[in-house]
Motif scaffolding. Structure first.
Motif, PDB file in Angstrom:
ATOM      1  N   ILE A 273       0.964  -1.190  -0.250  1.00  8.17           N
ATOM      2  CA  ILE A 273       0.247   0.438   0.165  1.00  8.17           C
ATOM      3  C   ILE A 273       0.744   1.234  -0.009  1.00  8.17           C
ATOM      4  CG2 ILE A 273      -1.838   0.855   1.570  1.00  8.17           C
ATOM      5  CD1 ILE A 273      -2.570  -1.310   2.202  1.00  8.17           C
ATOM      6  N   GLU A 274       2.113   1.186   1.115  1.00 10.21           N
ATOM      7  CA  GLU A 274       2.807   2.319   0.953  1.00 10.21           C
ATOM      8  C   GLU A 274       3.374   2.728  -0.095  1.00 10.21           C
ATOM      9  OE1 GLU A 274       3.850   1.104   5.463  1.00 10.21           O
ATOM     10  OE2 GLU A 274       5.675   2.041   4.611  1.00 10.21           O
TER      11      GLU A 274
ATOM     12  N   ARG B 281      -2.146   5.114  -6.838  1.00  8.72           N
ATOM     13  CA  ARG B 281      -3.407   6.540  -6.756  1.00  8.72           C
ATOM     14  C   ARG B 281      -3.023   7.811  -7.299  1.00  8.72           C
ATOM     15  NH1 ARG B 281      -8.066   4.993  -7.652  1.00  8.72           N
ATOM     16  NH2 ARG B 281      -9.694   6.356  -5.878  1.00  8.72           N
ATOM     17  N   GLN B 282      -2.338   8.193  -6.408  1.00 10.45           N
ATOM     18  CA  GLN B 282      -1.380  10.225  -7.308  1.00 10.45           C
ATOM     19  C   GLN B 282      -2.281   9.652  -8.231  1.00 10.45           C
ATOM     20  OE1 GLN B 282       0.807  11.436  -3.861  1.00 10.45           O
ATOM     21  NE2 GLN B 282      -1.487  11.826  -2.499  1.00 10.45           N
ATOM     22  N   ARG B 283      -0.865   8.984  -8.454  1.00 14.49           N
ATOM     23  CA  ARG B 283      -0.882   9.391  -9.930  1.00 14.49           C
ATOM     24  C   ARG B 283      -1.323   9.038 -11.345  1.00 14.49           C
ATOM     25  NH1 ARG B 283       4.915   5.886 -12.117  1.00 14.49           N
ATOM     26  NH2 ARG B 283       4.668   7.206 -14.333  1.00 14.49           N
ATOM     27  N   LEU B 284      -2.420   8.301 -10.646  1.00 12.03           N
ATOM     28  CA  LEU B 284      -3.110   7.562 -11.674  1.00 12.03           C
ATOM     29  C   LEU B 284      -4.764   7.820 -11.217  1.00 12.03           C
ATOM     30  CD1 LEU B 284      -3.625   8.089 -15.145  1.00 12.03           C
ATOM     31  CD2 LEU B 284      -3.080   5.266 -14.688  1.00 12.03           C
ATOM     32  N   PRO B 285      -5.753   8.941 -10.918  1.00  8.94           N
ATOM     33  CA  PRO B 285      -6.448   9.035 -10.052  1.00  8.94           C
ATOM     34  C   PRO B 285      -7.586   8.035 -10.939  1.00  8.94           C
ATOM     35  CG  PRO B 285      -5.449  11.152  -9.919  1.00  8.94           C
ATOM     36  CD  PRO B 285      -4.686  10.118 -10.366  1.00  8.94           C
ATOM     37  N   GLU B 286      -7.603   8.570 -12.044  1.00  9.45           N
ATOM     38  CA  GLU B 286      -9.096   8.292 -12.590  1.00  9.45           C
ATOM     39  C   GLU B 286      -8.673   6.519 -12.804  1.00  9.45           C
ATOM     40  OE1 GLU B 286      -6.301  10.001 -14.255  1.00  9.45           O
ATOM     41  OE2 GLU B 286      -7.212  11.393 -13.474  1.00  9.45           O
ATOM     42  N   LEU B 287      -8.068   5.866 -11.901  1.00  6.32           N
ATOM     43  CA  LEU B 287      -7.808   4.732 -12.616  1.00  6.32           C
ATOM     44  C   LEU B 287      -8.621   3.276 -11.873  1.00  6.32           C
ATOM     45  CD1 LEU B 287      -6.622   2.076 -13.953  1.00  6.32           C
ATOM     46  CD2 LEU B 287      -4.658   2.114 -12.647  1.00  6.32           C
TER      47      LEU B 287
ATOM     48  N   GLN C  33     -10.127   6.763   0.287  1.00  5.59           N
ATOM     49  CA  GLN C  33     -10.220   7.158  -1.188  1.00  5.59           C
ATOM     50  C   GLN C  33     -11.398   7.873  -1.416  1.00  5.59           C
ATOM     51  OE1 GLN C  33      -7.219   6.221  -3.430  1.00  5.59           O
ATOM     52  NE2 GLN C  33      -6.459   6.731  -1.024  1.00  5.59           N
ATOM     53  N   ALA C  34     -11.852   8.755  -1.823  1.00  2.76           N
ATOM     54  CA  ALA C  34     -12.943   8.845  -2.239  1.00  2.76           C
ATOM     55  C   ALA C  34     -13.667   8.776  -3.492  1.00  2.76           C
ATOM     56  CB  ALA C  34     -12.930  10.470  -3.058  1.00  2.76           C
ATOM     57  N   GLN C  35     -13.205   8.352  -4.373  1.00  2.00           N
ATOM     58  CA  GLN C  35     -13.739   7.444  -5.200  1.00  2.00           C
ATOM     59  C   GLN C  35     -13.012   6.417  -5.985  1.00  2.00           C
ATOM     60  OE1 GLN C  35     -12.864   8.372  -8.649  1.00  2.00           O
ATOM     61  NE2 GLN C  35     -11.146   9.391  -7.542  1.00  2.00           N
ATOM     62  N   GLY C  36     -13.580   5.479  -6.995  1.00  2.00           N
ATOM     63  CA  GLY C  36     -13.129   4.469  -7.799  1.00  2.00           C
ATOM     64  C   GLY C  36     -11.823   3.906  -7.115  1.00  2.00           C
ATOM     65  N   MET C  37     -12.341   3.414  -5.632  1.00  2.00           N
ATOM     66  CA  MET C  37     -11.242   2.126  -5.411  1.00  2.00           C
ATOM     67  C   MET C  37     -11.945   1.233  -4.752  1.00  2.00           C
ATOM     68  SD  MET C  37      -7.684   1.446  -4.261  1.00  2.00           S
ATOM     69  CE  MET C  37      -7.554  -0.116  -3.266  1.00  2.00           C
TER      70      MET C  37
END
Ligand code: DOR
Ligand code: ZN
Length: 359
Positions: A164-165, A172-178, A197-201
């Motif tokens: 995770i780290e 997630r930071q680099r490609l939040p749309e994934l 995570q707000a969304q997409g996870m």
């Protein structure tokens, strides 16, 4: 585990939308023939893992594998295999686009190379797959992640937290749309990350990680049929998993990771990782949810949250569970070929919730 047998207040019959399994190994050849009927008996659809030998890398491999699965199903069974591709550093985004356009490919699986069974063709350097992941983000296609580092310096019980780290948070930071599914989450760290995570996870949880901790695996002798990857963790993590599964939170749903291996390959000096839960998963889950007084959340976990994340409708068909006074009978072995068999998961307690009708 609590034994909820005598809880008279709990319902004795439960009808839910037919469940789906969002992480399943069906294998190939004789093993596929042996196990295909087990999952399709209770589940309408499943995300099929691509870690065959050789792996399912290209869309045409997935199409051919889907045909073999459909051919292995018992007659009159309605079951939809949802196909995935195995991500390699040579995976082709155009092939992915075609597979998605054909309605064939539903997700892509990321195995860090060497993390688990048949993962040698997986990803060593995430940089090399960034263009592919960007194409996935554009397509809105979920990436299913085996979330463990393979660094030999990292203790096996810490590999999920370190992944995770080192990998997941930066990705997630680099490609939040994934859109990402953290598969078979086993730690509170994983649950907390998904919640942050707000969304997409989202995350799948297995049946067995809701029931066993690492003591079940190791105390009083090593129990090869409780060995899987990620390995079961401490009891505090199991309790956190049960809490998440029974919470109704839409980001958590069932992926059994039912992973058949011939019994003799698990009862060996270097035994294979994988627990085969397909035959009794629904009985086990009803037991776990009842013990938490959360039977009303079972349908969300097995039948609603997964389709919502994958953008699919929930099943119209239903499954009925009935609590009986005699223990549910299920085989402890499923025959494969010759004298080979697969050992069915033993939860360590009797099961009383029987699947009565799946239609
Ligand atoms: O225990 C496991 N078995 N974990 C995995 O990630 C793979 C699976 C298998 O394919 O046997
Ligand atoms: Zn798996």
């Amino acid at each position: 585990m609590n034994d909820a047998r005598n809880d008279q207040a709990a319902p004795q019959r439960l009808t839910i939308r037919r469940p789906d399994d969002w992480h399943l190994h069906l294998r190939d050849g004789a093993m596929l023939q042996a196990v295909a009927g087990e999952t399709s008996r209770h589940f309408a659809r499943a995300i099929i893992m691509p870690n065959l030998v050789p792996p399912v890398v290209r869309s045409r491999d997935a199409a051919a594998y889907r045909d073999r699965i459909l051919a292995a199903l018992p007659e009159a069974v309605v079951f939809e295999p949802l196909m995935t591709l195995y991500l390699t550093e040579a995976s082709d985004p155009d092939d992915l686009r075609q597979g998605v356009a054909d309605g064939l490919v539903r997700a892509v699986k990321l195995y860090p190379a060497g993390a688990t069974t048949n993962s040698d063709s997986g990803v060593r350097d995430i940089e090399k797959v960034m263009p592919f992941l960007e194409a996935m983000a554009e397509l809105g296609l979920p990436l299913c992640v085996h979330g463990e580092v393979t660094d030999p310096d990292i203790d096996i019980f810490d590999r999920e937290a370190v992944f995770i780290e080192r990998v997941l948070a930066p990705l997630r930071q680099r490609l939040p749309e994934l859109r990402i599914v953290m598969e078979h989450v086993t730690t509170r760290n994983g649950l907390d990350f998904v919640r942050s995570q707000a969304q997409g996870m989202a995350a799948t949880l297995t049946t067995h990680h809701l029931i066993i901790n690492r003591n079940h695996l190791l105390v009083g002798g090593v129990r090869p049929h409780y060995y899987c990857l990620p390995v079961a963790k401490r009891e505090e993590h199991r309790l956190a998993l049960v809490e998440a599964a029974t919470s109704g939170d839409a980001r958590f749903f069932l992926g059994t990771d039912s992973a058949p291996h011939a019994t003799h390959t698990k009862e060996a000096a270097c035994g294979c990782a994988g627990i085969f839960t397909a035959p009794n998963t629904m009985s086990c889950l009803a037991h776990v949810f009842e013990a938490e007084a959360a039977l009303d959340k079972l349908e969300s976990f097995t039948s609603l949250n997964g389709p919502a994340f994958y953008g699919l409708p929930a099943n119209e068909s239903r499954l009925t569970l009935v609590k009986q006074s005699a223990p549910v009978e299920y085989p402890d072995q499923i025959p494969v070929e010759g004298d080979q068999s697969v050992t069915v998961f033993d939860p360590g307690f009797e099961l009383f919730w029987a699947v009565k009708d799946a239609s």
